[in-house]
Design a protein around this motif. Sequence first.
Motif, short mmCIF file in Angstrom:
data_model
loop_
_atom_site.label_atom_id
_atom_site.label_comp_id
_atom_site.label_asym_id
_atom_site.label_seq_id
_atom_site.Cartn_x
_atom_site.Cartn_y
_atom_site.Cartn_z
N ALA A 1 0.83 -1.20 0.00
CA ALA A 1 0.00 0.00 0.00
C ALA A 1 0.87 1.25 0.00
N GLN A 2 1.96 1.22 0.78
CA GLN A 2 2.86 2.37 0.80
C GLN A 2 3.53 2.57 -0.55
N LEU A 3 3.82 1.46 -1.22
CA LEU A 3 4.39 1.57 -2.56
C LEU A 3 3.38 2.21 -3.53
N ALA A 4 2.14 1.78 -3.44
CA ALA A 4 1.12 2.36 -4.31
C ALA A 4 0.94 3.85 -4.04
N GLN A 5 1.00 4.21 -2.76
CA GLN A 5 0.88 5.62 -2.39
C GLN A 5 2.06 6.41 -2.94
N ALA A 6 3.26 5.87 -2.81
CA ALA A 6 4.45 6.56 -3.32
C ALA A 6 4.39 6.70 -4.84
N GLU A 7 3.92 5.69 -5.52
CA GLU A 7 3.79 5.75 -6.98
C GLU A 7 2.77 6.81 -7.39
N ALA A 8 1.66 6.91 -6.62
CA ALA A 8 0.66 7.93 -6.91
C ALA A 8 1.24 9.33 -6.71
N GLN A 9 2.04 9.48 -5.63
CA GLN A 9 2.66 10.78 -5.39
C GLN A 9 3.66 11.11 -6.49
N LEU A 10 4.33 10.09 -7.02
CA LEU A 10 5.26 10.32 -8.13
C LEU A 10 4.50 10.77 -9.38
N ILE A 11 3.35 10.17 -9.62
CA ILE A 11 2.54 10.58 -10.77
C ILE A 11 2.11 12.04 -10.62
N ASN A 12 1.66 12.39 -9.42
CA ASN A 12 1.25 13.78 -9.17
C ASN A 12 2.43 14.74 -9.34
N ALA A 13 3.58 14.33 -8.86
CA ALA A 13 4.76 15.19 -8.96
C ALA A 13 5.16 15.38 -10.42
N LYS A 14 5.10 14.29 -11.20
CA LYS A 14 5.42 14.40 -12.62
C LYS A 14 4.39 15.25 -13.36
N ASN A 15 3.11 15.11 -12.97
CA ASN A 15 2.07 15.95 -13.59
C ASN A 15 2.30 17.42 -13.27
N ASP A 16 2.61 17.70 -11.99
CA ASP A 16 2.89 19.09 -11.63
C ASP A 16 4.07 19.64 -12.41
N LEU A 17 5.08 18.79 -12.60
CA LEU A 17 6.24 19.21 -13.36
C LEU A 17 5.86 19.49 -14.81
N SER A 18 4.99 18.65 -15.36
CA SER A 18 4.55 18.87 -16.75
C SER A 18 3.71 20.13 -16.88
N TYR A 19 3.00 20.48 -15.79
CA TYR A 19 2.16 21.68 -15.83
C TYR A 19 2.98 22.97 -15.83
N THR A 20 4.28 22.85 -15.56
CA THR A 20 5.12 24.05 -15.64
C THR A 20 5.25 24.55 -17.08
N ARG A 21 4.97 23.68 -18.04
CA ARG A 21 4.91 24.09 -19.45
C ARG A 21 3.43 24.19 -19.82
N VAL A 22 2.92 25.41 -19.91
CA VAL A 22 1.51 25.65 -20.23
C VAL A 22 1.35 25.58 -21.74
N THR A 23 0.58 24.63 -22.22
CA THR A 23 0.45 24.40 -23.66
C THR A 23 -0.95 24.76 -24.15
N SER A 24 -1.06 24.92 -25.46
CA SER A 24 -2.35 25.25 -26.08
C SER A 24 -3.16 23.97 -26.29
N PRO A 25 -4.42 23.97 -25.89
CA PRO A 25 -5.25 22.77 -26.07
C PRO A 25 -5.81 22.61 -27.48
N SER A 26 -5.64 23.65 -28.34
CA SER A 26 -6.17 23.56 -29.70
C SER A 26 -5.42 24.54 -30.59
N ASN A 27 -5.66 24.41 -31.88
CA ASN A 27 -5.15 25.41 -32.82
C ASN A 27 -5.93 26.70 -32.64
N GLY A 28 -5.28 27.81 -32.88
CA GLY A 28 -5.99 29.07 -32.76
C GLY A 28 -5.05 30.26 -32.74
N VAL A 29 -5.56 31.35 -32.18
CA VAL A 29 -4.81 32.60 -32.09
C VAL A 29 -4.79 33.04 -30.63
#
Length: 398
Positions: free
Chosen positions: A157-185
């Motif tokens: 269970a602790q391993l699963a929790q740590a893996e979930a925290q790693l996913i959240n940490a990687k997501n937060d890191l990816s959110y540092t690059r704000v990208t466009s969700p579609s083509n546009g202006v």
Amino acid sequence: MNKHFFKDLIHQSKQIILFACGFSLFACNNNNQAGMNMVKEYAVATLGTSSSDLKRSFPATIKGKQDIEIRPKISGFITELCVDEGSIVHKGQTLFIIDPVPYEAAAKVAEANVKVAQTNVATMQLTYDNKKELRAQNIISDYELQMAENNLATAKAQLAQAEAQLINAKNDLSYTRVTSPSNGVAGTIPFRVGSLVSSSTQTPLTVVSNIDEMFVYFSMTEKELLSLVRQGGTVKEILEKMPKVELKLADGTVYSEKGTIETLSGVIDQTTGAASIRATFPNDRNILRSGGSGVVLIPYSMDSIVVIPQKATYEIQDKKFVYVVQNDSTVKNQEIEIFNLDDGKSYIVTSGLTPGQRIVVEGVGTLKDGMKIKPITPEEAAAKIQQMTQQQAAASKK
């Protein structure tokens, strides 16, 4: 004798003078009568019926197919702007970079926690396997085996929790690059490098408008809407019968692509008495921009109508009048009601005139009610004007 001679001469001179004066007055009188009796020529047209292709115009608002507010999912300082205002962006393109350093550190900590948890699971698995073997030999009790099993479950269970925290940490890191969700202006960018932003910031970082296709919204009154849907059928069938529409832009030009009416509001707004309608226009060349304005032009046809030139009318107190030619060639002013054509030259007469009547089509500003004229055709009037122009040009060369 000389005395009588001079008397006769004076008497004859007086008669000659009186005769000359009388003749002069007679000639002047005749000239005045001729001038008064001279009748001017005016171009006159006989009214007929025709059909016309017309366009109804409706003020419209232009919107992007999608106007997406770009907001940060994490807190941090903006370290880089990757686009400028008004830039054309593509789906997945980076728009902003938020300081990634703390999120990189958090991701590394999460990775380390996962490795620790994985090691702990491996240890608990060995312990459990050993306890299970000992219990099979009746060396230990069921309690000890159960405790080993529970410790293994806790480690997993602790391993699963740590893996979930790693996913959240990687997501937060990816959110540092704000990208466009579609083509546009990209729209305005109120935040610059160094600005602190977060998910709770009320103002978006920017707005990306998807302008591959544009939604053009306009309103119709209930009466106008009925004229379009009178043929009946389902909404889908009505929309399929709708003609292609045009869009007049703010500079007065007509957009090169035609649009399609896609939605009809099923509800009449009680406050305005109008229904909202949406048309879609392609925008491959990115000419249309979200937030712009224009005029939607919807074509329709009218049959058996009376069309007159605008120059045949004059206006008194916001009312339109024409001069109708009577049988005795006198003119009579007649009030009319008109519908303005988009060509800037003609009116459609909705009341006041009937086919077969004759109206003066040129020089109406010099006419008066009851005045007698000499009717000529517009072609004859044009020929005389051309002749006079040629004569004047020839005289100026002499």
